[in-house]
Design a protein around this motif. Structure first.
Motif, mmCIF file in Angstrom:
data_model
loop_
_atom_site.group_PDB
_atom_site.id
_atom_site.type_symbol
_atom_site.label_atom_id
_atom_site.label_comp_id
_atom_site.label_asym_id
_atom_site.label_seq_id
_atom_site.Cartn_x
_atom_site.Cartn_y
_atom_site.Cartn_z
ATOM 1 N N MET A 114 6.556 -10.100 18.184
ATOM 2 C CA MET A 114 7.646 -9.836 17.266
ATOM 3 C C MET A 114 7.518 -8.411 16.717
ATOM 4 N N ARG A 115 8.636 -7.733 16.628
ATOM 5 C CA ARG A 115 8.653 -6.355 16.156
ATOM 6 C C ARG A 115 8.718 -6.294 14.644
ATOM 7 N N LYS A 116 8.234 -5.167 14.108
ATOM 8 C CA LYS A 116 8.271 -4.955 12.663
ATOM 9 C C LYS A 116 9.698 -4.843 12.149
ATOM 10 N N GLU A 117 10.557 -4.177 12.913
ATOM 11 C CA GLU A 117 11.925 -3.901 12.476
ATOM 12 C C GLU A 117 12.907 -4.253 13.579
ATOM 13 N N GLU A 118 14.075 -4.706 13.177
ATOM 14 C CA GLU A 118 15.106 -5.080 14.125
ATOM 15 C C GLU A 118 15.659 -3.851 14.836
ATOM 16 N N ARG A 119 15.783 -3.946 16.152
ATOM 17 C CA ARG A 119 16.372 -2.866 16.939
ATOM 18 C C ARG A 119 17.855 -3.113 17.106
ATOM 19 N N LYS A 120 18.621 -2.030 17.108
ATOM 20 C CA LYS A 120 20.057 -2.108 17.324
ATOM 21 C C LYS A 120 20.371 -1.381 18.627
ATOM 22 N N PRO A 121 20.930 -2.073 19.613
ATOM 23 C CA PRO A 121 21.278 -1.380 20.854
ATOM 24 C C PRO A 121 22.426 -0.399 20.610
ATOM 25 N N VAL A 122 22.280 0.793 21.126
ATOM 26 C CA VAL A 122 23.306 1.829 21.037
ATOM 27 C C VAL A 122 23.314 2.585 22.363
ATOM 28 N N SER A 123 24.262 3.426 22.550
ATOM 29 C CA SER A 123 24.285 4.323 23.708
ATOM 30 C C SER A 123 24.924 5.613 23.226
ATOM 31 N N ARG A 124 24.065 6.483 22.688
ATOM 32 C CA ARG A 124 24.551 7.725 22.074
ATOM 33 C C ARG A 124 23.976 8.939 22.777
ATOM 34 N N PRO A 125 24.793 9.974 22.950
ATOM 35 C CA PRO A 125 24.254 11.221 23.489
ATOM 36 C C PRO A 125 23.393 11.903 22.434
ATOM 37 N N ALA A 126 22.338 12.553 22.887
ATOM 38 C CA ALA A 126 21.439 13.244 21.962
ATOM 39 C C ALA A 126 20.826 14.457 22.643
ATOM 40 N N LYS A 127 20.218 15.288 21.810
ATOM 41 C CA LYS A 127 19.518 16.472 22.313
ATOM 42 C C LYS A 127 18.109 16.485 21.731
ATOM 43 N N ILE A 128 17.157 16.810 22.567
ATOM 44 C CA ILE A 128 15.770 16.984 22.140
ATOM 45 C C ILE A 128 15.585 18.479 21.928
ATOM 46 N N GLU A 129 15.306 18.869 20.681
ATOM 47 C CA GLU A 129 15.134 20.280 20.344
ATOM 48 C C GLU A 129 13.659 20.620 20.417
ATOM 49 N N LEU A 130 13.324 21.466 21.379
ATOM 50 C CA LEU A 130 11.929 21.813 21.636
ATOM 51 C C LEU A 130 11.487 23.079 20.917
ATOM 52 N N GLY A 131 12.415 23.773 20.295
ATOM 53 C CA GLY A 131 12.090 25.034 19.631
ATOM 54 C C GLY A 131 12.433 26.208 20.511
ATOM 55 N N THR A 142 17.860 1.832 18.403
ATOM 56 C CA THR A 142 17.317 2.459 17.208
ATOM 57 C C THR A 142 16.946 1.390 16.187
ATOM 58 N N SER A 143 16.014 1.725 15.332
ATOM 59 C CA SER A 143 15.618 0.866 14.217
ATOM 60 C C SER A 143 15.345 1.782 13.031
ATOM 61 N N ARG A 144 14.965 1.214 11.915
ATOM 62 C CA ARG A 144 14.640 2.047 10.751
ATOM 63 C C ARG A 144 13.455 2.964 11.048
ATOM 64 N N GLY A 145 12.564 2.550 11.925
ATOM 65 C CA GLY A 145 11.345 3.304 12.157
ATOM 66 C C GLY A 145 11.309 4.194 13.377
ATOM 67 N N GLY A 146 12.273 4.027 14.300
ATOM 68 C CA GLY A 146 12.206 4.831 15.509
ATOM 69 C C GLY A 146 13.346 4.555 16.463
ATOM 70 N N ALA A 147 13.171 5.007 17.716
ATOM 71 C CA ALA A 147 14.236 4.880 18.708
ATOM 72 C C ALA A 147 13.647 4.847 20.112
ATOM 73 N N LEU A 148 14.456 4.354 21.035
ATOM 74 C CA LEU A 148 14.143 4.409 22.458
ATOM 75 C C LEU A 148 15.044 5.472 23.066
ATOM 76 N N LEU A 149 14.432 6.470 23.701
ATOM 77 C CA LEU A 149 15.184 7.554 24.333
ATOM 78 C C LEU A 149 15.149 7.395 25.841
#
Length: 96
Positions: free
Chosen positions: A1-18, A30-37
């Motif tokens: 069992m996970r600490k926080e509920e995950r919500k399925p989404v499908s959103r475009p995103a960008k990883i900013e590397l600097g 996504t959840s309150r604590g993190g995300a799956l990319l």
């Protein structure tokens, strides 16, 4: 069992590397604590970076917790930073 509920989404995103370097990806859940990319070559990601959710305009600093081929689980390490509405472009997903 996970600490926080995950919500399925499908959103475009960008990883900013600097230094202006950016990778495109999708946020799969996504959840309150993190995300799956979903990202190509996830094994080459740095240990931490900023993820920019281009749908909502929010930006979060994250830490990579795990990777597998084309996937990365990340933990949020700060609060969401919203982009002011005036700076976001009008378009898909906005009521007019």
């Amino acid at each position: 069992m996970r600490k926080e509920e995950r919500k399925p989404v499908s959103r475009p995103a960008k990883i900013e590397l600097g230094e202006g370097q950016v990778l495109t990806c999708r946020i799969a859940d996504t959840s309150r604590g993190g995300a799956l990319l979903l990202v190509e070559n996830s094994e080459w990601l740095p240990k931490s970076f900023v993820i920019h959710d281009t749908f909502s305009g929010s930006r979060r600093r994250v830490r990579v917790k795990w990777t597998s081929p084309n996937r990365a689980g990340v933990q949020y390490v700060d609060a969401a930073i919203a982009v002011p509405a005036a700076r976001r472009s009008a378009g898909f997903g906005k009521r007019v």
